[in-house]
Enzyme design. Structure first.
Site, PDB file in Angstrom:
ATOM      1  N   ASP A   1       0.757  -1.266  -0.123  1.00  0.00           N
ATOM      2  CA  ASP A   1       0.017  -0.024   0.028  1.00  0.00           C
ATOM      3  C   ASP A   1       0.828   1.277   0.039  1.00  0.00           C
ATOM      4  O   ASP A   1       2.041   1.089   0.201  1.00  0.00           O
ATOM      5  CB  ASP A   1      -0.921  -0.059   1.223  1.00  0.00           C
ATOM      6  CG  ASP A   1      -0.348  -0.382   2.687  1.00  0.00           C
ATOM      7  OD1 ASP A   1       1.084  -0.441   2.770  1.00  0.00           O
ATOM      8  OD2 ASP A   1      -0.986  -0.602   3.353  1.00  0.00           O
TER       9      ASP A   1
ATOM     10  N   ASN B   1      -6.928  -3.070  14.457  1.00  0.00           N
ATOM     11  CA  ASN B   1      -8.575  -3.070  14.068  1.00  0.00           C
ATOM     12  C   ASN B   1      -8.641  -4.259  13.094  1.00  0.00           C
ATOM     13  O   ASN B   1      -9.900  -4.467  12.297  1.00  0.00           O
ATOM     14  CB  ASN B   1      -9.341  -1.739  13.346  1.00  0.00           C
ATOM     15  CG  ASN B   1      -8.272  -1.440  12.333  1.00  0.00           C
ATOM     16  OD1 ASN B   1      -7.645  -2.007  11.882  1.00  0.00           O
ATOM     17  ND2 ASN B   1      -9.011  -0.463  11.565  1.00  0.00           N
TER      18      ASN B   1
ATOM     19  N   HIS C   1      -6.892  -4.528   9.990  1.00  0.00           N
ATOM     20  CA  HIS C   1      -6.696  -4.454   8.787  1.00  0.00           C
ATOM     21  C   HIS C   1      -5.578  -5.195   8.428  1.00  0.00           C
ATOM     22  O   HIS C   1      -4.570  -5.297   8.977  1.00  0.00           O
ATOM     23  CB  HIS C   1      -6.683  -2.854   8.710  1.00  0.00           C
ATOM     24  CG  HIS C   1      -5.387  -2.050   8.986  1.00  0.00           C
ATOM     25  ND1 HIS C   1      -5.627  -0.747   9.607  1.00  0.00           N
ATOM     26  CD2 HIS C   1      -4.120  -2.270   8.759  1.00  0.00           C
ATOM     27  CE1 HIS C   1      -4.462  -0.548   9.802  1.00  0.00           C
ATOM     28  NE2 HIS C   1      -3.540  -1.408   9.225  1.00  0.00           N
TER      29      HIS C   1
ATOM     30  N   GLU D   1      -9.527  -1.672   5.317  1.00  0.00           N
ATOM     31  CA  GLU D   1     -10.009  -1.379   6.529  1.00  0.00           C
ATOM     32  C   GLU D   1     -11.275  -2.364   6.941  1.00  0.00           C
ATOM     33  O   GLU D   1     -11.825  -3.098   5.915  1.00  0.00           O
ATOM     34  CB  GLU D   1     -10.537  -0.004   6.860  1.00  0.00           C
ATOM     35  CG  GLU D   1      -9.349   1.081   6.732  1.00  0.00           C
ATOM     36  CD  GLU D   1      -8.375   1.102   7.869  1.00  0.00           C
ATOM     37  OE1 GLU D   1      -8.579   0.298   8.655  1.00  0.00           O
ATOM     38  OE2 GLU D   1      -7.884   2.379   7.975  1.00  0.00           O
TER      39      GLU D   1
HETATM   40  C1  GLP Z   1       0.051   0.047   8.764  1.00  0.00           C
HETATM   41  C2  GLP Z   1       0.207  -0.767   7.527  1.00  0.00           C
HETATM   42  C3  GLP Z   1      -0.010  -2.222   7.647  1.00  0.00           C
HETATM   43  C4  GLP Z   1       0.403  -2.742   8.751  1.00  0.00           C
HETATM   44  C5  GLP Z   1      -0.443  -2.194   9.711  1.00  0.00           C
HETATM   45  C6  GLP Z   1       0.113  -2.239  11.336  1.00  0.00           C
HETATM   46  O1  GLP Z   1      -0.563   1.117   8.597  1.00  0.00           O
HETATM   47  N1  GLP Z   1      -0.537  -0.212   6.318  1.00  0.00           N
HETATM   48  O2  GLP Z   1       0.461  -2.879   6.418  1.00  0.00           O
HETATM   49  O3  GLP Z   1       0.619  -3.968   8.911  1.00  0.00           O
HETATM   50  O4  GLP Z   1      -0.669  -0.847   9.799  1.00  0.00           O
HETATM   51  O5  GLP Z   1       1.343  -1.536  11.848  1.00  0.00           O
HETATM   52  P1  GLP Z   1       2.293  -1.904  12.896  1.00  0.00           P
HETATM   53  O6  GLP Z   1       2.937  -3.121  12.397  1.00  0.00           O
HETATM   54  O7  GLP Z   1       3.276  -0.850  12.858  1.00  0.00           O
HETATM   55  O8  GLP Z   1       1.670  -2.064  14.023  1.00  0.00           O
END
Ligand code: GLP
Length: 259
Positions: A69, A141, A143, A148
């Site tokens: 993304d 959440n 995702h 989302e």
């Molecule tokens: C981000 C990314 C995701 C990631 C998630 C968790 O915003 N777009 O691909 O898995 O949120 O982030 P973190 O690993 O920092 O908890």
């Protein structure tokens, strides 16, 4: 689906790296295709893979990378664009050529431009022969990528609005919550499901509820990461803190012990 629970996040990084290496070794074609997640979760895994490169166990010089993304609207070169993050965290330490790092283009100024960029991203993944191993984190959440809650389970790369929860969680990477972009271009859940192997890493208590919903809840758009249950070769590598709400823990541990 395989669920591996390990004592610490350092153990998670090491074990997940082995699962990734195994998947890359099975890759067909000229060079392996690696799907790349951002966020803090995979950083230890990337460091382990960098160690494997230094030790001569992994060669990504002919590999291609596809990010999950990208934010919409950040200026090119902004340190928090996922292109810049992956150039720093993956290309440099792992020897992945920057020209073979693909990131969805979030620079479009109109919806039409962003839609065209998303379609082009799907075309590039197909042209590369699909993703061999997709590395994944999980949002608090549930995702996946930036899919989302409410995302179609068969969605493809497209523009999405970020939830307030995600913008709040990601504010730590910016000067403040208002600086976090409101939109993104993300691979869809159907796009993620097309990868030949999925490796999800999660550590810490803030992920425990999302992990339980993803691995043991219903397959549901309300928890996008639950699509892992639909994939024929998915491994979740968790630390103890992320695994506390799992009901079938005994079974996972017994299975991980082997035959
Ligand atoms: C981000 C990314 C995701 C990631 C998630 C968790 O915003 N777009 O691909 O898995 O949120 O982030 P973190 O690993 O920092 O908890």
């Amino acid at each position: 689906m395989e669920v591996l629970v390990l004592p610490t996040s350092a153990d998670v990084a090491r074990r997940a790296a082995e699962v990734v290496l195994e998947g890359l070794a099975a890759a067909r074609g000229a060079g392996p295709v690696l799907g790349l997640a951002t966020g803090s979760s995979p950083l230890g895994l990337y460091a382990e893979l960098a160690g494997a490169v230094r030790a001569g166990r992994l060669d990504l010089s002919a590999a291609t990378g596809f990010a999950l993304d990208e934010y919409v609207g950040l200026p090119a070169g902004h340190p928090q664009t996922y292109r810049e993050v992956l150039l720093r965290e993956v290309c440099a330490p792992l020897g992945l050529a920057p020209e073979r790092l693909h990131v969805p283009d979030g620079s479009g100024r109109t919806e039409q431009e962003l839609v065209a960029a998303a379609a082009e991203y799907e075309r590039l993944i197909t042209e590369a022969g699909g993703v061999d191993v997709q590395i994944l984190g999980i949002g608090a959440n549930g995702h996946l990528g930036f899919n989302e809650p409410g995302s179609s389970l068969s969605s493809r790369t497209r523009v999405k609005r970020l939830s307030d929860r995600t913008r709040h969680d990601n504010a730590r990477f910016f000067d403040g919550p208002d600086d976090v972009p409101t939109h993104c271009v993300t691979q869809g859940l159907g796009t993620v499901l097309d990868a030949r192997r999925l490796v999800l890493v999660a550590s810490g208590p803030t992920k425990a509820a999302a992990i339980a919903a993803a691995l043991e809840g219903p397959l549901s758009a309300s928890c996008p990461a639950s699509v892992l249950q639909w994939h024929p070769d998915a491994t979740a590598v968790l630390d103890e803190a992320a695994a506390t709400q799992l009901r079938n823990r005994d079974y996972y541990d017994a299975s991980a012990a082997g035959l």
